[in-house]
Enzyme design. Structure first.
Site, PDB file in Angstrom:
ATOM      1  N   ALA A 114       0.823  -1.209   0.000  1.00 55.64           N
ATOM      2  CA  ALA A 114       0.000   0.000   0.000  1.00 55.64           C
ATOM      3  C   ALA A 114       0.856   1.257   0.000  1.00 55.64           C
ATOM      4  O   ALA A 114       1.197   1.792  -1.053  1.00 55.64           O
ATOM      5  CB  ALA A 114      -0.949  -0.024   1.206  1.00 55.64           C
ATOM      6  N   CYS A 115       1.205   1.737   1.178  1.00 54.51           N
ATOM      7  CA  CYS A 115       1.854   3.048   1.286  1.00 54.51           C
ATOM      8  C   CYS A 115       3.199   3.112   0.585  1.00 54.51           C
ATOM      9  O   CYS A 115       3.547   4.131  -0.011  1.00 54.51           O
ATOM     10  CB  CYS A 115       1.970   3.427   2.758  1.00 54.51           C
ATOM     11  SG  CYS A 115       0.369   3.487   3.586  1.00 54.51           S
ATOM     12  N   VAL A 116       3.973   2.035   0.644  1.00 53.51           N
ATOM     13  CA  VAL A 116       5.277   2.037  -0.033  1.00 53.51           C
ATOM     14  C   VAL A 116       5.085   2.080  -1.542  1.00 53.51           C
ATOM     15  O   VAL A 116       5.700   2.901  -2.242  1.00 53.51           O
ATOM     16  CB  VAL A 116       6.109   0.803   0.376  1.00 53.51           C
ATOM     17  CG1 VAL A 116       7.387   0.717  -0.448  1.00 53.51           C
ATOM     18  CG2 VAL A 116       6.444   0.857   1.862  1.00 53.51           C
TER      19      VAL A 116
END
Length: 207
Positions: A114-116
């Site tokens: 997700a965030c990476v």
């Protein structure tokens, strides 16, 4: 194609969501190993004087603050709290990265899927040269972590490890300004390699 080596003058280090609430969900590798690697990377950024940006999310409802074991090595870095999963879509986080003046980003964070991935793909689309420090990122499962890395790699994002970052920045053990700091990081975080360095220092005496 990236041809030049990493250098302390051409990189910025970006931590995204290195938070305990998210680490609870990591199943791609041992959490203590992940914490060790992220801590070693944070120390590396500090020793080599890299601009460091940290961003966190959902601090009040789930994820908590930046993990103290990582933040303790970069206490001067104030994590930027945001709402969007994609740090690049948060004005404060994006502007902080841009303000470093560096076009080469080293990214570590949770969760890989997700965030990476979102940050890496978005920054790369804006022309940044992005390196994901894969062993300082954690995914929900080994398979989903690996698939996320493969997706980013197919988009031209480079994969590396925290120890490669350190060794590439140091490059020459006669670089005395960072020698002591880099060696201490290796001894504390690099497993058998660190044990070997400590042994060489303490047991092998010049004749």
């Amino acid at each position: 194609m990236v041809k030049s080596l990493l250098d302390k003058d051409n990189c910025a280090l970006v931590f995204v969501d290195q938070q305990a609430g998210l680490a609870f969900g990591v199943g791609s590798e041992d959490r203590q190993t992940l914490l060790n690697n992220a801590s070693g990377l944070a120390r590396t950024g500090k020793v080599f004087g890299l601009p460091i940006v940290a961003s966190i999310s959902a601090t009040k409802v789930y994820s908590g603050p930046m993990m103290p074991a990582v933040h303790r090595y970069i206490p001067e870095v104030v994590p930027i709290d945001r709402r969007s999963m994609n740090a690049w879509e948060d004005d404060a986080a994006r502007n902080a990265i841009i303000a470093t003046g560096r076009r080469r980003l080293l990214v570590s964070g949770l969760l890989t899927e997700a965030c990476v991935t979102m940050l890496a793909l978005s920054a790369a689309e804006e022309g940044y040269e992005v390196f994901v420090v894969g062993d300082a990122c954690g995914g929900l499962t080994p398979q989903s972590h690996e698939l996320a890395l493969r997706r980013m790699e197919s988009a031209g994002i480079l994969m590396t490890s925290w120890i490669q970052v350190l060794l590439e920045l140091q490059r020459d053990w006669t670089r005395h300004d960072t020698y002591d700091g880099a060696r201490a990081i290796v001894e504390d975080h690099a497993g058998g390699y660190g044990i070997g360095l400590a042994y060489a220092r303490d047991m092998i005496k010049p004749s």
